[in-house]
Scaffold this motif. Structure first.
Motif, PDB file in Angstrom:
ATOM      1  N   MET A   1       0.646  -1.198  -0.136  1.00  0.00           N
ATOM      2  CA  MET A   1      -0.149  -0.052  -0.066  1.00  0.00           C
ATOM      3  C   MET A   1       1.057   1.144  -0.022  1.00  0.00           C
ATOM      4  SD  MET A   1      -3.165   0.506  -0.050  1.00  0.00           S
ATOM      5  CE  MET A   1      -4.493   1.365   0.317  1.00  0.00           C
ATOM      6  N   GLY A   2       2.112   1.388   0.636  1.00  0.00           N
ATOM      7  CA  GLY A   2       3.262   2.192   0.535  1.00  0.00           C
ATOM      8  C   GLY A   2       3.368   2.971  -0.842  1.00  0.00           C
ATOM      9  N   LEU A   3       3.573   1.959  -1.872  1.00  0.00           N
ATOM     10  CA  LEU A   3       3.814   2.314  -3.105  1.00  0.00           C
ATOM     11  C   LEU A   3       2.797   3.099  -3.647  1.00  0.00           C
ATOM     12  CD1 LEU A   3       6.076   2.230  -5.406  1.00  0.00           C
ATOM     13  CD2 LEU A   3       5.013   0.221  -6.132  1.00  0.00           C
ATOM     14  N   ILE A   4       1.568   2.660  -3.565  1.00  0.00           N
ATOM     15  CA  ILE A   4       0.355   3.235  -4.287  1.00  0.00           C
ATOM     16  C   ILE A   4       0.518   4.836  -3.624  1.00  0.00           C
ATOM     17  CG2 ILE A   4      -2.204   3.536  -4.281  1.00  0.00           C
ATOM     18  CD1 ILE A   4      -2.008   0.336  -4.158  1.00  0.00           C
ATOM     19  N   TRP A   5       0.701   4.968  -2.248  1.00  0.00           N
ATOM     20  CA  TRP A   5       0.552   6.423  -1.734  1.00  0.00           C
ATOM     21  C   TRP A   5       1.590   7.323  -2.199  1.00  0.00           C
ATOM     22  CZ3 TRP A   5      -3.486   8.568  -0.111  1.00  0.00           C
ATOM     23  CH2 TRP A   5      -4.368   8.158   0.551  1.00  0.00           C
ATOM     24  N   LYS A   6       2.873   6.788  -2.515  1.00  0.00           N
ATOM     25  CA  LYS A   6       4.098   7.337  -2.990  1.00  0.00           C
ATOM     26  C   LYS A   6       3.891   7.989  -4.512  1.00  0.00           C
ATOM     27  CE  LYS A   6       8.069   5.797  -0.416  1.00  0.00           C
ATOM     28  NZ  LYS A   6       8.320   6.762  -0.203  1.00  0.00           N
ATOM     29  N   LEU A   7       3.071   7.046  -5.180  1.00  0.00           N
ATOM     30  CA  LEU A   7       2.705   7.323  -6.757  1.00  0.00           C
ATOM     31  C   LEU A   7       1.537   8.452  -6.625  1.00  0.00           C
ATOM     32  CD1 LEU A   7       2.628   3.796  -8.273  1.00  0.00           C
ATOM     33  CD2 LEU A   7       4.425   5.501  -8.422  1.00  0.00           C
ATOM     34  N   ILE A   8       0.553   8.282  -5.704  1.00  0.00           N
ATOM     35  CA  ILE A   8      -0.437   9.360  -5.815  1.00  0.00           C
ATOM     36  C   ILE A   8       0.149  10.743  -5.317  1.00  0.00           C
ATOM     37  CG2 ILE A   8      -2.375   9.739  -4.226  1.00  0.00           C
ATOM     38  CD1 ILE A   8      -3.147   6.968  -4.316  1.00  0.00           C
ATOM     39  N   ILE A   9       1.047  10.787  -4.210  1.00  0.00           N
ATOM     40  CA  ILE A   9       1.636  12.039  -3.637  1.00  0.00           C
ATOM     41  C   ILE A   9       2.650  12.546  -4.827  1.00  0.00           C
ATOM     42  CG2 ILE A   9       3.015  13.111  -1.595  1.00  0.00           C
ATOM     43  CD1 ILE A   9       0.149  12.032  -0.989  1.00  0.00           C
ATOM     44  N   GLY A  10       3.296  11.520  -5.425  1.00  0.00           N
ATOM     45  CA  GLY A  10       4.126  12.138  -6.416  1.00  0.00           C
ATOM     46  C   GLY A  10       3.389  12.768  -7.582  1.00  0.00           C
ATOM     47  N   ALA A  11       2.306  12.193  -7.820  1.00  0.00           N
ATOM     48  CA  ALA A  11       1.409  12.688  -9.118  1.00  0.00           C
ATOM     49  C   ALA A  11       0.844  14.021  -8.693  1.00  0.00           C
ATOM     50  CB  ALA A  11       0.224  11.803  -9.394  1.00  0.00           C
ATOM     51  N   ILE A  12       0.572  14.316  -7.333  1.00  0.00           N
ATOM     52  CA  ILE A  12       0.126  15.495  -6.972  1.00  0.00           C
ATOM     53  C   ILE A  12       1.374  16.653  -6.841  1.00  0.00           C
ATOM     54  CG2 ILE A  12      -1.009  16.812  -4.614  1.00  0.00           C
ATOM     55  CD1 ILE A  12      -2.420  14.168  -4.285  1.00  0.00           C
ATOM     56  N   ILE A  13       2.514  16.152  -6.112  1.00  0.00           N
ATOM     57  CA  ILE A  13       3.460  17.151  -6.274  1.00  0.00           C
ATOM     58  C   ILE A  13       3.800  17.644  -7.826  1.00  0.00           C
ATOM     59  CG2 ILE A  13       6.097  17.167  -5.811  1.00  0.00           C
ATOM     60  CD1 ILE A  13       5.510  15.637  -3.345  1.00  0.00           C
ATOM     61  N   GLY A  14       3.929  16.555  -8.494  1.00  0.00           N
ATOM     62  CA  GLY A  14       4.180  17.029 -10.295  1.00  0.00           C
ATOM     63  C   GLY A  14       3.296  17.764 -10.875  1.00  0.00           C
ATOM     64  N   ALA A  15       1.874  17.737 -10.285  1.00  0.00           N
ATOM     65  CA  ALA A  15       0.779  18.544 -10.880  1.00  0.00           C
ATOM     66  C   ALA A  15       0.971  20.000 -10.216  1.00  0.00           C
ATOM     67  CB  ALA A  15      -0.477  17.897 -10.359  1.00  0.00           C
ATOM     68  N   ILE A  16       1.242  20.025  -8.975  1.00  0.00           N
ATOM     69  CA  ILE A  16       1.530  21.399  -8.510  1.00  0.00           C
ATOM     70  C   ILE A  16       2.481  21.954  -8.879  1.00  0.00           C
ATOM     71  CG2 ILE A  16       2.323  22.488  -6.283  1.00  0.00           C
ATOM     72  CD1 ILE A  16       0.498  20.186  -4.913  1.00  0.00           C
ATOM     73  N   ALA A  17       3.751  21.557  -9.114  1.00  0.00           N
ATOM     74  CA  ALA A  17       4.824  21.947  -9.796  1.00  0.00           C
ATOM     75  C   ALA A  17       4.704  22.253 -11.201  1.00  0.00           C
ATOM     76  CB  ALA A  17       6.142  20.933  -9.892  1.00  0.00           C
ATOM     77  N   GLY A  18       3.872  21.569 -12.075  1.00  0.00           N
ATOM     78  CA  GLY A  18       3.640  22.200 -13.313  1.00  0.00           C
ATOM     79  C   GLY A  18       2.665  23.320 -13.436  1.00  0.00           C
ATOM     80  N   ALA A  19       1.781  23.123 -12.322  1.00  0.00           N
ATOM     81  CA  ALA A  19       0.838  24.540 -12.173  1.00  0.00           C
ATOM     82  C   ALA A  19       1.575  25.810 -11.874  1.00  0.00           C
ATOM     83  CB  ALA A  19      -0.181  24.019 -11.284  1.00  0.00           C
ATOM     84  N   ILE A  20       2.428  25.620 -11.178  1.00  0.00           N
ATOM     85  CA  ILE A  20       3.474  26.715 -10.510  1.00  0.00           C
ATOM     86  C   ILE A  20       4.121  27.410 -11.729  1.00  0.00           C
ATOM     87  CG2 ILE A  20       5.101  27.415  -8.995  1.00  0.00           C
ATOM     88  CD1 ILE A  20       3.788  25.709  -6.970  1.00  0.00           C
ATOM     89  N   THR A  21       4.730  26.458 -12.484  1.00  0.00           N
ATOM     90  CA  THR A  21       5.597  26.892 -13.617  1.00  0.00           C
ATOM     91  C   THR A  21       4.681  26.989 -14.832  1.00  0.00           C
ATOM     92  OG1 THR A  21       5.930  24.528 -14.109  1.00  0.00           O
ATOM     93  CG2 THR A  21       7.464  25.365 -12.517  1.00  0.00           C
ATOM     94  N   ASN A  22       3.560  26.999 -14.719  1.00  0.00           N
ATOM     95  CA  ASN A  22       2.556  27.233 -15.945  1.00  0.00           C
ATOM     96  C   ASN A  22       3.365  26.074 -17.195  1.00  0.00           C
ATOM     97  OD1 ASN A  22       0.809  28.973 -15.158  1.00  0.00           O
ATOM     98  ND2 ASN A  22       2.196  30.491 -15.586  1.00  0.00           N
ATOM     99  N   ARG A  23       3.829  24.873 -16.743  1.00  0.00           N
ATOM    100  CA  ARG A  23       4.369  24.315 -17.928  1.00  0.00           C
ATOM    101  C   ARG A  23       3.913  22.780 -17.854  1.00  0.00           C
ATOM    102  NH1 ARG A  23       8.225  27.877 -17.287  1.00  0.00           N
ATOM    103  NH2 ARG A  23       9.747  28.424 -19.032  1.00  0.00           N
ATOM    104  N   GLY A  24       2.638  22.671 -16.935  1.00  0.00           N
ATOM    105  CA  GLY A  24       1.992  21.441 -16.742  1.00  0.00           C
ATOM    106  C   GLY A  24       1.194  21.047 -17.544  1.00  0.00           C
ATOM    107  N   ALA A  25       0.554  21.786 -18.469  1.00  0.00           N
ATOM    108  CA  ALA A  25      -0.571  21.469 -19.412  1.00  0.00           C
ATOM    109  C   ALA A  25      -0.361  20.270 -20.132  1.00  0.00           C
ATOM    110  CB  ALA A  25      -1.108  22.631 -20.045  1.00  0.00           C
ATOM    111  N   ALA A  26       1.158  20.340 -20.985  1.00  0.00           N
ATOM    112  CA  ALA A  26       1.270  19.074 -21.794  1.00  0.00           C
ATOM    113  C   ALA A  26       1.666  17.939 -21.093  1.00  0.00           C
ATOM    114  CB  ALA A  26       2.424  19.641 -22.717  1.00  0.00           C
ATOM    115  N   MET A  27       1.925  18.049 -19.856  1.00  0.00           N
ATOM    116  CA  MET A  27       2.478  16.716 -18.922  1.00  0.00           C
ATOM    117  C   MET A  27       1.174  15.858 -18.558  1.00  0.00           C
ATOM    118  SD  MET A  27       5.273  18.644 -16.214  1.00  0.00           S
ATOM    119  CE  MET A  27       4.704  17.480 -15.231  1.00  0.00           C
ATOM    120  N   GLY A  28       1.345  14.477 -18.835  1.00  0.00           N
ATOM    121  CA  GLY A  28       0.139  13.627 -18.389  1.00  0.00           C
ATOM    122  C   GLY A  28       0.430  13.181 -17.117  1.00  0.00           C
TER     123      GLY A  28
END
Length: 83
Positions: A1-28
């Protein structure tokens, strides 16, 4: 279950970074997960593990590391596309 949480939190962190830099629209979601996980590693390596933590990742250094990663990757990809 820990790996799933790391992936979810990693996705959220990446989405936040993409939103802050305005370069996240093209990122899946996969790119967001990779950016979040690698950014967490970079941020915690450079800044330590202070602040709130989820799934073993300090959130503030992880977001800062992901922002750094997204900016560097977008600069490299931008220069490659211009050639």
């Amino acid at each position: 279950m820990g790996l799933i949480w790391k992936l979810i939190i990693g996705a959220i962190i990446g989405a936040i970074a993409g939103a802050i830099t305005n370069r996240g629209a093209a990122m899946g979601w996969i790119a967001n997960i990779v950016a979040g996980l690698i950014g967490a590693w970079i941020g915690q390596g450079l800044l330590g593990t202070w602040g709130p933590s989820l799934a073993g990742m300090a959130l503030i250094p992880s977001i800062i590391g992901a922002i750094i990663l997204v900016l560097i990757v977008s600069l490299v990809v931008g220069r490659t596309n211009k050639k």
